[in-house]
Motif scaffolding. Sequence first.
Motif, PDB file in Angstrom:
ATOM      1  N   CYS A   1     -13.490  -3.683  -3.357  1.00 25.53           N
ATOM      2  CA  CYS A   1     -12.714  -3.477  -4.579  1.00 25.53           C
ATOM      3  C   CYS A   1     -13.621  -3.479  -5.809  1.00 25.53           C
ATOM      4  O   CYS A   1     -13.484  -2.631  -6.684  1.00 25.53           O
ATOM      5  CB  CYS A   1     -11.632  -4.555  -4.700  1.00 25.53           C
ATOM      6  N   VAL A   2     -14.545  -4.425  -5.857  1.00 23.49           N
ATOM      7  CA  VAL A   2     -15.451  -4.508  -7.010  1.00 23.49           C
ATOM      8  C   VAL A   2     -16.295  -3.244  -7.139  1.00 23.49           C
ATOM      9  O   VAL A   2     -16.600  -2.799  -8.241  1.00 23.49           O
ATOM     10  CB  VAL A   2     -16.353  -5.764  -6.899  1.00 23.49           C
ATOM     11  N   MET A   3     -16.623  -2.626  -5.997  1.00 21.24           N
ATOM     12  CA  MET A   3     -17.454  -1.416  -6.030  1.00 21.24           C
ATOM     13  C   MET A   3     -16.671  -0.179  -6.452  1.00 21.24           C
ATOM     14  O   MET A   3     -17.261   0.846  -6.745  1.00 21.24           O
ATOM     15  CB  MET A   3     -18.109  -1.192  -4.670  1.00 21.24           C
ATOM     16  N   ASN A   4     -15.361  -0.258  -6.491  1.00 18.81           N
ATOM     17  CA  ASN A   4     -14.532   0.858  -6.937  1.00 18.81           C
ATOM     18  C   ASN A   4     -14.110   0.582  -8.377  1.00 18.81           C
ATOM     19  O   ASN A   4     -13.357  -0.348  -8.636  1.00 18.81           O
ATOM     20  CB  ASN A   4     -13.301   0.976  -6.030  1.00 18.81           C
ATOM     21  N   PRO A   5     -14.574   1.376  -9.329  1.00 17.58           N
ATOM     22  CA  PRO A   5     -14.328   1.066 -10.739  1.00 17.58           C
ATOM     23  C   PRO A   5     -12.844   0.998 -11.127  1.00 17.58           C
ATOM     24  O   PRO A   5     -12.484   0.295 -12.055  1.00 17.58           O
ATOM     25  CB  PRO A   5     -15.009   2.205 -11.496  1.00 17.58           C
TER      26      PRO A   5
ATOM     27  N   TYR B   1      -7.781  -1.633   1.575  1.00 14.27           N
ATOM     28  CA  TYR B   1      -7.222  -0.674   0.631  1.00 14.27           C
ATOM     29  C   TYR B   1      -7.539  -1.129  -0.789  1.00 14.27           C
ATOM     30  O   TYR B   1      -7.246  -2.268  -1.161  1.00 14.27           O
ATOM     31  CB  TYR B   1      -5.709  -0.568   0.804  1.00 14.27           C
ATOM     32  N   ALA B   2      -8.128  -0.249  -1.582  1.00 15.28           N
ATOM     33  CA  ALA B   2      -8.346  -0.485  -3.004  1.00 15.28           C
ATOM     34  C   ALA B   2      -7.093   0.011  -3.716  1.00 15.28           C
ATOM     35  O   ALA B   2      -6.649   1.142  -3.479  1.00 15.28           O
ATOM     36  CB  ALA B   2      -9.581   0.262  -3.486  1.00 15.28           C
ATOM     37  N   LEU B   3      -6.531  -0.834  -4.572  1.00 18.22           N
ATOM     38  CA  LEU B   3      -5.241  -0.521  -5.185  1.00 18.22           C
ATOM     39  C   LEU B   3      -5.316  -0.570  -6.708  1.00 18.22           C
ATOM     40  O   LEU B   3      -6.038  -1.380  -7.284  1.00 18.22           O
ATOM     41  CB  LEU B   3      -4.184  -1.519  -4.706  1.00 18.22           C
ATOM     42  N   SER B   4      -4.525   0.290  -7.335  1.00 13.98           N
ATOM     43  CA  SER B   4      -4.479   0.328  -8.797  1.00 13.98           C
ATOM     44  C   SER B   4      -3.528  -0.714  -9.370  1.00 13.98           C
ATOM     45  O   SER B   4      -3.699  -1.164 -10.507  1.00 13.98           O
ATOM     46  CB  SER B   4      -4.041   1.718  -9.263  1.00 13.98           C
ATOM     47  N   SER B   5      -2.510  -1.080  -8.615  1.00 13.38           N
ATOM     48  CA  SER B   5      -1.541  -2.084  -9.054  1.00 13.38           C
ATOM     49  C   SER B   5      -1.009  -2.820  -7.831  1.00 13.38           C
ATOM     50  O   SER B   5      -1.291  -2.426  -6.699  1.00 13.38           O
ATOM     51  CB  SER B   5      -0.400  -1.423  -9.827  1.00 13.38           C
ATOM     52  N   CYS B   6      -0.244  -3.865  -8.081  1.00  8.08           N
ATOM     53  CA  CYS B   6       0.236  -4.687  -6.977  1.00  8.08           C
ATOM     54  C   CYS B   6       1.735  -4.895  -7.079  1.00  8.08           C
ATOM     55  O   CYS B   6       2.224  -5.504  -8.028  1.00  8.08           O
ATOM     56  CB  CYS B   6      -0.475  -6.031  -6.975  1.00  8.08           C
ATOM     57  N   ASN B   7       2.446  -4.365  -6.090  1.00 14.03           N
ATOM     58  CA  ASN B   7       3.863  -4.654  -5.911  1.00 14.03           C
ATOM     59  C   ASN B   7       3.950  -5.498  -4.652  1.00 14.03           C
ATOM     60  O   ASN B   7       3.687  -5.002  -3.556  1.00 14.03           O
ATOM     61  CB  ASN B   7       4.669  -3.368  -5.736  1.00 14.03           C
TER      62      ASN B   7
ATOM     63  N   SER C   1     -13.729  -9.681 -10.566  1.00 10.84           N
ATOM     64  CA  SER C   1     -14.651  -9.345 -11.643  1.00 10.84           C
ATOM     65  C   SER C   1     -14.083  -8.177 -12.447  1.00 10.84           C
ATOM     66  O   SER C   1     -13.714  -7.156 -11.887  1.00 10.84           O
ATOM     67  CB  SER C   1     -16.013  -8.946 -11.063  1.00 10.84           C
ATOM     68  N   THR C   2     -14.011  -8.361 -13.744  1.00  9.42           N
ATOM     69  CA  THR C   2     -13.541  -7.259 -14.596  1.00  9.42           C
ATOM     70  C   THR C   2     -14.703  -6.358 -15.002  1.00  9.42           C
ATOM     71  O   THR C   2     -14.503  -5.300 -15.576  1.00  9.42           O
ATOM     72  CB  THR C   2     -12.850  -7.805 -15.859  1.00  9.42           C
ATOM     73  N   GLU C   3     -15.915  -6.805 -14.697  1.00  4.73           N
ATOM     74  CA  GLU C   3     -17.110  -6.027 -15.021  1.00  4.73           C
ATOM     75  C   GLU C   3     -17.149  -4.756 -14.171  1.00  4.73           C
ATOM     76  O   GLU C   3     -16.916  -4.771 -12.978  1.00  4.73           O
ATOM     77  CB  GLU C   3     -18.339  -6.887 -14.714  1.00  4.73           C
ATOM     78  N   ARG C   4     -17.427  -3.640 -14.805  1.00  4.12           N
ATOM     79  CA  ARG C   4     -17.547  -2.364 -14.096  1.00  4.12           C
ATOM     80  C   ARG C   4     -18.988  -2.206 -13.621  1.00  4.12           C
ATOM     81  O   ARG C   4     -19.939  -2.404 -14.377  1.00  4.12           O
ATOM     82  CB  ARG C   4     -17.175  -1.183 -14.999  1.00  4.12           C
ATOM     83  N   ILE C   5     -19.130  -1.875 -12.365  1.00  2.77           N
ATOM     84  CA  ILE C   5     -20.453  -1.726 -11.774  1.00  2.77           C
ATOM     85  C   ILE C   5     -20.862  -0.266 -11.848  1.00  2.77           C
ATOM     86  O   ILE C   5     -20.091   0.619 -11.452  1.00  2.77           O
ATOM     87  CB  ILE C   5     -20.448  -2.202 -10.315  1.00  2.77           C
TER      88      ILE C   5
ATOM     89  N   VAL D   1       0.864  -1.183   0.000  1.00  4.14           N
ATOM     90  CA  VAL D   1       0.000   0.000   0.000  1.00  4.14           C
ATOM     91  C   VAL D   1       0.899   1.232   0.000  1.00  4.14           C
ATOM     92  O   VAL D   1       1.669   1.455   0.934  1.00  4.14           O
ATOM     93  CB  VAL D   1      -0.918   0.017   1.245  1.00  4.14           C
ATOM     94  N   THR D   2       0.816   2.038  -1.068  1.00  7.16           N
ATOM     95  CA  THR D   2       1.606   3.266  -1.167  1.00  7.16           C
ATOM     96  C   THR D   2       0.718   4.374  -1.708  1.00  7.16           C
ATOM     97  O   THR D   2      -0.391   4.115  -2.196  1.00  7.16           O
ATOM     98  CB  THR D   2       2.809   3.097  -2.117  1.00  7.16           C
ATOM     99  N   ASN D   3       1.203   5.605  -1.651  1.00  5.86           N
ATOM    100  CA  ASN D   3       0.459   6.725  -2.241  1.00  5.86           C
ATOM    101  C   ASN D   3       0.210   6.497  -3.726  1.00  5.86           C
ATOM    102  O   ASN D   3      -0.818   6.908  -4.258  1.00  5.86           O
ATOM    103  CB  ASN D   3       1.210   8.041  -2.049  1.00  5.86           C
ATOM    104  N   GLU D   4       1.151   5.845  -4.397  1.00  4.58           N
ATOM    105  CA  GLU D   4       1.026   5.628  -5.839  1.00  4.58           C
ATOM    106  C   GLU D   4      -0.005   4.557  -6.181  1.00  4.58           C
ATOM    107  O   GLU D   4      -0.642   4.625  -7.226  1.00  4.58           O
ATOM    108  CB  GLU D   4       2.388   5.242  -6.442  1.00  4.58           C
ATOM    109  N   THR D   5      -0.169   3.550  -5.323  1.00  3.16           N
ATOM    110  CA  THR D   5      -1.080   2.448  -5.645  1.00  3.16           C
ATOM    111  C   THR D   5      -2.447   2.576  -4.981  1.00  3.16           C
ATOM    112  O   THR D   5      -3.416   1.998  -5.461  1.00  3.16           O
ATOM    113  CB  THR D   5      -0.470   1.089  -5.228  1.00  3.16           C
ATOM    114  N   ARG D   6      -2.532   3.324  -3.875  1.00  2.00           N
ATOM    115  CA  ARG D   6      -3.771   3.400  -3.102  1.00  2.00           C
ATOM    116  C   ARG D   6      -4.800   4.288  -3.800  1.00  2.00           C
ATOM    117  O   ARG D   6      -4.579   5.456  -4.044  1.00  2.00           O
ATOM    118  CB  ARG D   6      -3.479   3.919  -1.691  1.00  2.00           C
ATOM    119  N   LEU D   7      -5.959   3.711  -4.092  1.00  2.00           N
ATOM    120  CA  LEU D   7      -7.074   4.465  -4.677  1.00  2.00           C
ATOM    121  C   LEU D   7      -8.036   4.942  -3.603  1.00  2.00           C
ATOM    122  O   LEU D   7      -8.690   5.965  -3.764  1.00  2.00           O
ATOM    123  CB  LEU D   7      -7.840   3.583  -5.673  1.00  2.00           C
ATOM    124  N   GLY D   8      -8.159   4.165  -2.545  1.00  2.00           N
ATOM    125  CA  GLY D   8      -9.075   4.496  -1.465  1.00  2.00           C
ATOM    126  C   GLY D   8      -8.942   3.466  -0.372  1.00  2.00           C
ATOM    127  O   GLY D   8      -8.254   2.461  -0.523  1.00  2.00           O
TER     128      GLY D   8
END
Length: 151
Positions: free
Chosen positions: A65-69, A98-104, A120-124, A43-50
């Motif tokens: 995570c699924v609820m965050n597009p 933590y919702a993340l944009s990428s994973c290190n 799920s790759t489906e956007r809600i 979890v970093t400032n660069e990867t953390r979405l919320g």
Amino acid sequence: MSMRCLRTLTSPWWCLQVLLVSLILEVNSLGSNVNFGTELCQVTNETRLGEGYNIQNKERCKQFCVMNPECAYWTWYKSHRPLPSEGLDGQLRENVCYALSSCNLSTDSCLDCASGERESTERIPRDQARDMAEKIIREEKLRRALKREDL
């Protein structure tokens, strides 16, 4: 160790070899990080979405995570005190997701934690995500109320 070693100590070197092999096999069967920590998405400032609070388990974190597009990965902690390198205030957080944009991947010595990829790759749609979140909140309030009644 074999019972033969325990009963007869006719060959102490043989017994030592059996013990050593047994220990090696046991350590190998435990998994790569059991004694040294758990591999998590960092979890970093660069990867953390919320971040979501009062998320009781990793299954709820997956839903968060699924609820965050934008969420591609998630990390859940039962108890987490962020490091300064994570860009957070260092305050203890309980049941945080933590919702993340990428994973290190990094190794963490947490006791009750997990990471995963969005299933799920489906956007809600936003309205549906809000309804899902409200349902989760209602269920959690009900669970807590029932737990209080049991006390």
